[in-house]
Design an enzyme around this catalytic site. Structure first.
Site, short mmCIF file in Angstrom:
data_model
loop_
_atom_site.label_atom_id
_atom_site.label_comp_id
_atom_site.label_asym_id
_atom_site.label_seq_id
_atom_site.Cartn_x
_atom_site.Cartn_y
_atom_site.Cartn_z
N ARG A 1 1.07 5.10 -13.71
CA ARG A 1 1.70 4.13 -12.57
C ARG A 1 2.67 3.21 -12.99
O ARG A 1 2.40 2.22 -13.99
CB ARG A 1 0.54 3.61 -11.76
N GLN B 1 -8.61 4.36 -11.92
CA GLN B 1 -7.63 3.78 -12.41
C GLN B 1 -7.97 2.77 -13.63
O GLN B 1 -8.82 2.09 -13.52
CB GLN B 1 -6.89 2.85 -11.36
N TYR C 1 0.71 -6.23 -15.45
CA TYR C 1 -0.71 -6.01 -16.29
C TYR C 1 -0.19 -5.61 -17.70
O TYR C 1 0.91 -5.68 -18.12
CB TYR C 1 -1.59 -5.29 -15.60
N GLY D 1 -1.69 2.02 0.68
CA GLY D 1 -2.91 1.07 0.27
C GLY D 1 -3.48 0.45 1.43
O GLY D 1 -4.43 1.02 2.12
C1 LIG Z 1 -6.20 -5.60 -1.72
C2 LIG Z 1 -5.28 -5.22 -2.86
C3 LIG Z 1 -5.70 -4.72 -4.06
C4 LIG Z 1 -4.81 -3.79 -4.85
N1 LIG Z 1 -5.40 -3.64 -6.03
C5 LIG Z 1 -4.78 -2.90 -6.75
C6 LIG Z 1 -5.41 -2.27 -7.96
O1 LIG Z 1 -6.57 -2.63 -8.30
N2 LIG Z 1 -4.37 -1.64 -8.75
C7 LIG Z 1 -3.07 -1.42 -8.59
O2 LIG Z 1 -2.29 -0.54 -9.10
N3 LIG Z 1 -2.49 -1.86 -7.42
C8 LIG Z 1 -3.16 -2.55 -6.34
N4 LIG Z 1 -2.85 -2.94 -5.34
C9 LIG Z 1 -1.42 -2.56 -4.87
C10 LIG Z 1 -1.68 -1.40 -3.82
O3 LIG Z 1 -1.96 -0.31 -4.70
C11 LIG Z 1 -0.19 -0.81 -3.42
O4 LIG Z 1 0.63 -0.60 -4.33
C12 LIG Z 1 0.17 -1.90 -2.36
O5 LIG Z 1 -0.68 -2.42 -1.32
C13 LIG Z 1 1.49 -1.70 -1.54
O6 LIG Z 1 1.11 -0.33 -0.76
P1 LIG Z 1 1.01 -0.48 0.89
O7 LIG Z 1 2.08 -1.22 1.21
O8 LIG Z 1 0.44 0.81 1.49
O9 LIG Z 1 -0.11 -1.67 0.98
C14 LIG Z 1 -3.48 -3.60 -4.44
C15 LIG Z 1 -3.13 -3.97 -3.07
C16 LIG Z 1 -3.95 -4.70 -2.23
C17 LIG Z 1 -3.53 -5.00 -0.81
#
Ligand SMILES: Cc1cc2nc3c(=O)[nH]c(=O)nc-3n(C[C@H](O)[C@H](O)[C@H](O)COP(=O)(O)O)c2cc1C
Length: 365
Positions: free
Chosen positions: A229, A102, A182, A322
């Site tokens: 994304r 990413q 971002y 995630g």
């Molecule tokens: C610890 C953590 C770090 C994350 N870092 C990023 C990231 O670096 N880039 C990004 O696009 N989304 C990031 N996200 C968002 C996740 O990709 C995802 O969209 C979010 O957790 C919702 O999905 P989930 O309900 O399956 O967890 C992060 C989420 C968490 C929990």
């Protein structure tokens, strides 16, 4: 049971065959705790543990020194960083997995402490009124510096160099992070972009930078290995506020993405409850599936049942998980066995070391 679950069926993502439709969503884990922001052996172990995902998307990796906004996040702009990432891609490939990197620029979601006292860069000099996790702990964000045209061009070139580096590090492709408040998202939104030049004002002008970034990345990576994304209904967090032009802006962007043969479009359902927010779209997959003609990946708060459902309803082709992947390295195997999934521990999301990172057990261990 296995074959009855659409999540576990193969998917041909253009020339890349994914073993299943369970994608590991990009997640910052702050384990690159070294002065060069280099991916580590521990990170290689972590990603390899999760290699049974149909596709792994790495945590955001800053495309330049100016692109950083959080401590201990890995970069993709130096030769040493390429070498570090090579260990990650080799470990994932050795397990038969596929991995995209990413590409990340945080824009104003940063702090002068990361930039020798200089202001972070953004579309306009508007403070997101959030907090930045600096080496000295959480600090309030500041009003960033409005990027000059030259700085925009340099940043676009940084995306290209980062894409080239990602290929040198043997990634299978890249995801352009244009969501979650971002830099690129800051350009899209009227509340963070009040420019009056070619990068601000009308929807097409606010979206322009994304297509220039794709154009630059395409010089180094075929379109079918580039993902994008977006998080159209992000509201009230990461400095983002929805307005009546937000969804029309994303509609325009998604329509234009149809002109490319991208690997996928990765969309998030709203991170917060937006049912009563004027102009918000609470059902992202339903809204965008009819608009986008390519591979659609959907994310946010899916479990096994909801993941199979969204695929069976033909609202998406792939589902990105995630937090479930943080605490279940063998998420795919657990889905196949219709087994319980383990809860994640938020207190170790961004800490250092193996605890809460590589020590989550599998069903078999
Ligand atoms: C610890 C953590 C770090 C994350 N870092 C990023 C990231 O670096 N880039 C990004 O696009 N989304 C990031 N996200 C968002 C996740 O990709 C995802 O969209 C979010 O957790 C919702 O999905 P989930 O309900 O399956 O967890 C992060 C989420 C968490 C929990």
């Amino acid at each position: 049971m296995k074959n009855e679950q659409t999540l576990l069926s193969q998917y041909d993502m253009k020339d890349l065959t994914l073993e299943n439709r369970v994608v590991m969503a990009p997640m910052t884990r702050s384990r690159a705790d070294n002065p060069g922001s280099i991916a580590t052996d521990l990170m290689a172990e972590y990603y390899a543990q999760r290699a049974s995902a149909g596709l792994v998307i790495s945590e955001g990796s800053q495309i330049s020194k100016r692109a950083v906004g959080y401590i201990n996040t890995p970069g993709i702009y130096s030769d040493e960083q390429v070498e570090g990432w090579k260990k990650v891609t080799a470990a994932v490939h050795a397990k038969g997995g596929k991995i995209f990197l990413q590409l990340w620029h945080v824009g104003r979601m940063s702090h002068p402490d990361f930039h020798n006292g200089e202001l972070p860069l953004s579309a306009s000099a508007l403070n997101p009124n959030d907090q930045s996790y600096t080496p000295q702990g959480f600090k309030d964000t500041v009003a960033p510096k409005e990027m000059t045209i030259e700085e925009i061009k340099e940043t676009i070139a940084d995306y290209g160099r980062a894409a080239k580096n990602a290929m040198a590090a043997d990634f299978d492709g890249v995801e352009i992070h244009s969501s979650n408040g971002y830099l690129l998202h800051q350009f899209f939104s009227r509340t963070s972009n009040i420019r009056t030049d070619e990068y601000g004002g009308a929807i097409e002008k606010r979206a322009k930078i994304l297509f220039e970034v794709i154009g630059e990345v395409k010089k180094y990576i075929p379109e079918n290995r580039i993902g994008v994304r977006l998080n159209p209904s992000l509201h009230g967090i990461f400095g983002m506020t929805l307005d009546e032009e937000t969804i029309p802006t994303f509609d325009y962007i998604v329509n234009r993405l149809n002109d490319y043969e991208l690997a996928y479009l990765h969309l998030s359902e709203p991170f917060t409850d937006v049912t009563d927010v004027p102009g918000a779209e609470p059902h992202i997959a339903k809204h965008y599936r009819p608009i986008y003609r390519g591979t659609l990946m959907i994310n946010t708060a899916f479990d096994r049942e909801k993941g199979n459902q969204v695929l069976n309803d033909k609202l998406a082709d792939l589902v990105a998980y995630g937090k479930p992947f943080i605490s279940n390295p063998d998420l795919v195997e657990r889905f196949a066995a219709v087994a319980e999934t383990a809860e994640w521990d938020e207190s170790t999301f961004y800490t250092t070391g193996a605890k809460g990172y590589t020590d989550y057990p599998t069903l078999k261990s």
